[in-house]
Design a protein around this motif. Structure first.
Motif, PDB file in Angstrom:
ATOM      1  N   SER A  64       0.831  -1.212   0.000  1.00 59.13           N
ATOM      2  CA  SER A  64       0.000   0.000   0.000  1.00 59.13           C
ATOM      3  C   SER A  64       0.861   1.257   0.000  1.00 59.13           C
ATOM      4  CB  SER A  64      -0.932  -0.010   1.219  1.00 59.13           C
ATOM      5  OG  SER A  64      -1.798  -1.130   1.188  1.00 59.13           O
ATOM      6  N   LEU A  65       1.936   1.245   0.789  1.00 62.57           N
ATOM      7  CA  LEU A  65       2.836   2.394   0.816  1.00 62.57           C
ATOM      8  C   LEU A  65       3.486   2.631  -0.546  1.00 62.57           C
ATOM      9  CD1 LEU A  65       4.677   2.037   4.257  1.00 62.57           C
ATOM     10  CD2 LEU A  65       3.098   3.846   3.568  1.00 62.57           C
ATOM     11  N   ALA A  66       3.987   1.551  -1.149  1.00 62.42           N
ATOM     12  CA  ALA A  66       4.648   1.698  -2.447  1.00 62.42           C
ATOM     13  C   ALA A  66       3.685   2.225  -3.502  1.00 62.42           C
ATOM     14  CB  ALA A  66       5.242   0.358  -2.880  1.00 62.42           C
ATOM     15  N   LEU A 109      12.955   2.633  -7.334  1.00 68.11           N
ATOM     16  CA  LEU A 109      12.962   1.972  -6.024  1.00 68.11           C
ATOM     17  C   LEU A 109      11.545   1.607  -5.590  1.00 68.11           C
ATOM     18  CD1 LEU A 109      14.320   1.070  -3.369  1.00 68.11           C
ATOM     19  CD2 LEU A 109      14.125   3.448  -2.581  1.00 68.11           C
ATOM     20  N   PHE A 110      10.595   2.508  -5.828  1.00 69.89           N
ATOM     21  CA  PHE A 110       9.204   2.212  -5.452  1.00 69.89           C
ATOM     22  C   PHE A 110       8.678   1.011  -6.243  1.00 69.89           C
ATOM     23  CE2 PHE A 110       8.619   7.020  -4.538  1.00 69.89           C
ATOM     24  CZ  PHE A 110       9.303   6.877  -3.341  1.00 69.89           C
ATOM     25  N   ILE A 111       8.970   0.954  -7.527  1.00 72.73           N
ATOM     26  CA  ILE A 111       8.549  -0.185  -8.343  1.00 72.73           C
ATOM     27  C   ILE A 111       9.189  -1.476  -7.832  1.00 72.73           C
ATOM     28  CG2 ILE A 111       8.671  -1.202 -10.652  1.00 72.73           C
ATOM     29  CD1 ILE A 111       6.689   0.997 -10.600  1.00 72.73           C
ATOM     30  N   PHE A 112      10.481  -1.413  -7.549  1.00 73.31           N
ATOM     31  CA  PHE A 112      11.206  -2.583  -7.049  1.00 73.31           C
ATOM     32  C   PHE A 112      10.590  -3.078  -5.738  1.00 73.31           C
ATOM     33  CE2 PHE A 112      14.569  -4.888  -4.958  1.00 73.31           C
ATOM     34  CZ  PHE A 112      15.247  -5.528  -5.979  1.00 73.31           C
ATOM     35  N   THR A 113      10.321  -2.157  -4.824  1.00 74.91           N
ATOM     36  CA  THR A 113       9.749  -2.527  -3.529  1.00 74.91           C
ATOM     37  C   THR A 113       8.361  -3.138  -3.680  1.00 74.91           C
ATOM     38  OG1 THR A 113      10.985  -0.748  -2.450  1.00 74.91           O
ATOM     39  CG2 THR A 113       9.093  -1.640  -1.268  1.00 74.91           C
ATOM     40  N   ILE A 135      14.145  -8.650   3.608  1.00 76.79           N
ATOM     41  CA  ILE A 135      14.486  -7.720   2.527  1.00 76.79           C
ATOM     42  C   ILE A 135      13.283  -6.857   2.162  1.00 76.79           C
ATOM     43  CG2 ILE A 135      15.145  -7.565   0.096  1.00 76.79           C
ATOM     44  CD1 ILE A 135      16.873 -10.041   0.509  1.00 76.79           C
ATOM     45  N   SER A 136      12.085  -7.458   2.152  1.00 79.01           N
ATOM     46  CA  SER A 136      10.876  -6.678   1.859  1.00 79.01           C
ATOM     47  C   SER A 136      10.672  -5.591   2.902  1.00 79.01           C
ATOM     48  CB  SER A 136       9.658  -7.599   1.814  1.00 79.01           C
ATOM     49  OG  SER A 136       9.774  -8.565   0.798  1.00 79.01           O
ATOM     50  N   ALA A 137      10.886  -5.941   4.168  1.00 79.02           N
ATOM     51  CA  ALA A 137      10.736  -4.943   5.232  1.00 79.02           C
ATOM     52  C   ALA A 137      11.767  -3.832   5.084  1.00 79.02           C
ATOM     53  CB  ALA A 137      10.856  -5.627   6.598  1.00 79.02           C
ATOM     54  N   ALA A 138      12.998  -4.215   4.772  1.00 76.15           N
ATOM     55  CA  ALA A 138      14.049  -3.199   4.600  1.00 76.15           C
ATOM     56  C   ALA A 138      13.735  -2.281   3.414  1.00 76.15           C
ATOM     57  CB  ALA A 138      15.396  -3.888   4.396  1.00 76.15           C
ATOM     58  N   LEU A 139      13.230  -2.879   2.341  1.00 74.98           N
ATOM     59  CA  LEU A 139      12.854  -2.071   1.182  1.00 74.98           C
ATOM     60  C   LEU A 139      11.706  -1.122   1.511  1.00 74.98           C
ATOM     61  CD1 LEU A 139      13.065  -4.707  -1.701  1.00 74.98           C
ATOM     62  CD2 LEU A 139      14.547  -2.730  -1.374  1.00 74.98           C
ATOM     63  N   GLY A 140      10.769  -1.568   2.341  1.00 74.89           N
ATOM     64  CA  GLY A 140       9.672  -0.688   2.742  1.00 74.89           C
ATOM     65  C   GLY A 140      10.163   0.512   3.527  1.00 74.89           C
ATOM     66  N   LEU A 142      13.240   1.708   3.424  1.00 74.33           N
ATOM     67  CA  LEU A 142      14.039   2.508   2.507  1.00 74.33           C
ATOM     68  C   LEU A 142      13.157   3.351   1.582  1.00 74.33           C
ATOM     69  CD1 LEU A 142      16.875   3.169   1.436  1.00 74.33           C
ATOM     70  CD2 LEU A 142      16.675   1.205  -0.097  1.00 74.33           C
ATOM     71  N   SER A 143      12.045   2.788   1.123  1.00 77.57           N
ATOM     72  CA  SER A 143      11.128   3.536   0.260  1.00 77.57           C
ATOM     73  C   SER A 143      10.505   4.700   1.006  1.00 77.57           C
ATOM     74  CB  SER A 143      10.034   2.610  -0.275  1.00 77.57           C
ATOM     75  OG  SER A 143      10.574   1.621  -1.114  1.00 77.57           O
ATOM     76  N   LEU A 144      10.156   4.478   2.273  1.00 77.31           N
ATOM     77  CA  LEU A 144       9.598   5.565   3.070  1.00 77.31           C
ATOM     78  C   LEU A 144      10.598   6.706   3.213  1.00 77.31           C
ATOM     79  CD1 LEU A 144       7.358   6.703   4.859  1.00 77.31           C
ATOM     80  CD2 LEU A 144       8.333   5.420   6.783  1.00 77.31           C
ATOM     81  N   ALA A 145      11.859   6.351   3.506  1.00 82.12           N
ATOM     82  CA  ALA A 145      12.896   7.378   3.622  1.00 82.12           C
ATOM     83  C   ALA A 145      13.122   8.083   2.285  1.00 82.12           C
ATOM     84  CB  ALA A 145      14.196   6.750   4.119  1.00 82.12           C
ATOM     85  N   ALA A 146      13.121   7.306   1.191  1.00 80.87           N
ATOM     86  CA  ALA A 146      13.322   7.908  -0.130  1.00 80.87           C
ATOM     87  C   ALA A 146      12.179   8.835  -0.497  1.00 80.87           C
ATOM     88  CB  ALA A 146      13.466   6.798  -1.180  1.00 80.87           C
ATOM     89  N   PHE A 147      10.956   8.471  -0.115  1.00 79.82           N
ATOM     90  CA  PHE A 147       9.810   9.330  -0.409  1.00 79.82           C
ATOM     91  C   PHE A 147       9.918  10.659   0.332  1.00 79.82           C
ATOM     92  CE2 PHE A 147       5.477  10.727   0.672  1.00 79.82           C
ATOM     93  CZ  PHE A 147       4.996  10.965  -0.597  1.00 79.82           C
TER      94      PHE A 147
END
Length: 425
Positions: A64-66, A109-113, A135-140, A142-147
């Motif tokens: 949902s976040l991505a 990154l959002f697409i990847f996550t 890895i999924s949690a870490a990507l989530g 990381l995506s939040l920080a990138a956003f």
């Protein structure tokens, strides 16, 4: 693939927002399978603390976040780009915003996550490896920080000063590429075009009516050298060439070069680009300045910021040898005539329109004079005549624009800040 087609492909890739997100999809598939394959070698990873229901909830939250990040990023960014282009100039969309790698890699990154989390949630009931979930949690995260970073970055990127500085930096790169040599007063002028006489062959443009984006000068030089002749490009980079208009003039043995080989050395497009066009960066900045000086916007301070960068670009251009229109082979014989802008072109492009639209504003009149004075002090004697012409035109415009002599006297004072800075009388 011919050079012009390859150049067009590279330009499209550099200016396309979807390229990196698309490759993120491919990389995600390869990486996901690599993690599954290597699970038995990474047993040191601790077990995931949540059960199946908790894992599903966590993966759904990441998905949902991505999705929210993607929708918000594309929606808000496109609106912001349209607003910025309307306030500054539409040329910034292709030259700056769509080429920004921070935006493109963040969307990737959002697409990847998103895809990685979908892959993880589909394997929860099949006892998904702990590494996949971690890895999924870490990507989530990381995506939040990138956003959050993208919000701040976009706000800074769309400021006029950031756009103008970015365009100016691209301008420095192309100026150094087109004019690699420093100015030397002792170098004599090479053979002029008038001395070439009547061409032996004229190659007409047979493609669609477009703008010259770039030229493979090395290829033209090599072909002219092999044919023992002279190839002259009838237009310069940035010029619009209509169907049937002369594109090349050939002299001597160059008349035997096939027209198709010559035409493959020229890339055409619908809109000018900065890569080989040394005046286009200045053109974009001048457009921003004149838009800011319009009665509807009336933002003279932005125009002063634009003049600051134009000042930097003119100092760089004025210190370089602009007489590389005539290219010679290893033996010093003229082989290619490749028209490029001269010093007067740069000075007039920088000063004329801004002076006409902004002379009634004290900031613009004073900042233009400060730029002209500084360039006269730091550049060689041969550069001063064009600058003196611009100063004379500025004085004459001030006499016509200001009714009160006190205002006219104030407008004639050089000020690097426009108004309020250290004045030089």
């Amino acid at each position: 693939m011919s050079w012009n087609r390859l150049y067009a492909l590279k330009s499209y890739v550099r200016a396309s927002l979807w390229i990196i997100p698309f490759f993120a999809l491919i990389v995600q598939q390869a990486f996901f399978r690599a993690v599954l394959t290597s699970e038995k070698w990474i047993g040191w990873i601790p077990p995931w603390p949540l059960g199946a229901d908790g894992t599903v909830a966590a993966m759904q939250a990441i998905i949902s976040l991505a999705l929210s990040f993607l929708v918000f990023t594309f929606g808000s960014l496109l609106v912001a780009i349209q607003i910025a282009s309307g306030q500054l100039t539409p040329r910034i969309i292709a030259t700056t915003l769509l080429r920004d790698n921070v935006i493109r890699f963040t969307v990737g990154l959002f697409i990847f996550t998103l895809l990685f989390a979908i892959g993880a949630i589909s394997r929860v009931n099949a006892s998904a490896p702990a590494s996949i979930v971690w890895i999924s949690a870490a990507l989530g995260v990381l995506s939040l920080a990138a956003f959050l970073y993208l919000i701040d970055y976009s706000a800074r990127l769309l400021r006029p000063v950031s756009i103008i500085h970015s365009v100016a930096e691209q301008g420095f790169t192309v100026i150094e590429s087109v004019y690699p040599e420093r100015w030397k007063e002792t170098v004599g002028q090479l053979q002029t075009r008038d001395a070439l006489g009547k061409p032996d062959e004229v190659v007409l443009h047979a493609g669609s009516s477009d703008i010259i984006l770039a030229v493979d000068v090395k290829s033209l030089l090599a072909q002219a050298t092999r044919a023992d002749g002279i190839v002259e490009l009838a237009a310069r980079v940035g010029d619009f060439v209509a169907y049937g208009q002369p594109l090349f003039r050939l002299y001597g043995g160059a008349a035997k070069i096939p027209a198709s080989e010559l035409c493959n050395s020229v890339a055409f497009g619908r809109e000018r680009t900065i890569e080989q066009d040394p005046t286009f960066a200045l053109r974009v900045i001048v457009d921003i300045a004149t838009k800011a000086l319009s009665k509807a916007i009336n933002d003279a301070t932005t125009a002063v910021l634009a003049i600051d960068q134009l000042h930097r670009l003119l100092r760089s251009v004025g210190g370089r040898d602009l007489r590389n229109e005539y290219l010679c082979d290893g033996g010093g014989r003229l082989r290619v005539v490749y028209p490029t802008p001269d010093w007067e072109d740069f000075v007039q492009l920088t000063c004329r329109e801004i002076r006409i639209y902004g002379v009634e504003n004290l900031q613009i009149a004073r900042r233009l004079r400060a730029m002209i004075d500084n360039l006269e002090n730091v550049l060689s004697e041969s550069r001063k005549q064009a600058l003196q012409v611009e100063r004379d035109l500025l004085d004459r415009m001030i006499d016509r624009a200001y009714l009160l002599p006190e205002d006219a006297a104030l407008a004639r004072i050089a000020d690097t800040q426009g108004l309020g800075g250290p004045a030089e009388t």
